[in-house]
Design a protein around this motif. Structure first.
Motif: not given
Length: 177
Positions: A85-93
């Protein structure tokens, strides 16, 4: 191997893992000062290490090893899910940051008002000065007849001046409007 030895080993590993979970706890305590992806990754780290610490405690308290293994596995799965989930959030950021920077870009930075001729003259003056100093040093070095020293001085002056001329032309071409 007894449960006590496994519990001591787990405690040692958990204690040495403080280089990961203490900064993660600091990131969690920082709250909104950190990006969401960093906080989620920190939560994953804390969950991994907390599950391992709890498994070590269960090894001392419960005679069977299965509950400790189940807690460790559950912590591992929860940590991996949080990390994904953190990787997906990082990509979105990062995508949002790129979009914001793209909106701020105004195009190429304009060059200064210095025309290309001024740059070329500067390179030529420096080249002539260096060539003159080189030729003068060859002439004053002595050691032999004057004619070969004059030829060497003239040849080196032409070579150095030519090199500076080429560099100046290249620089002038880059500064052309």
């Amino acid at each position: 191997m007894s449960h006590t030895v496994l519990a001591i080993g787990t405690a040692a590993i958990t204690a040495s893992g403080c280089v990961w979970y203490l900064p993660a706890i600091a990131d969690l305590q920082a709250g909104d000062d950190r990006p969401r992806s960093v906080r989620t990754a920190a939560a994953a780290c804390v969950v991994w290490w907390a599950a391992l610490a709890l498994a070590g405690g269960l090894l001392l308290a419960v005679p069977a090893w299965q509950p400790a293994a189940q807690v460790a596995l559950a912590g591992l799965v929860a940590g991996v899910l949080l990390r994904i989930r953190a990787l997906a959030q990082s990509r979105a950021e990062r995508r949002e940051d790129r979009l914001r920077w793209a909106m701020l870009e105004a195009g190429p930075v304009p060059r200064g008002p210095r025309p290309a001729a001024v740059a070329l003259v500067g390179w030529l003056l420096v080249g002539l000065a260096v060539a003159s100093l080189g030729a003068l040093s060859i002439l004053l070095a002595g050691g032999g007849a004057l004619a070969p020293r004059l030829a060497a001085a003239a040849g080196s002056a032409v070579a150095v001046s030519g090199a500076f001329l080429l560099v100046g032309l290249g620089n002038a071409r880059r500064h052309r409007p």
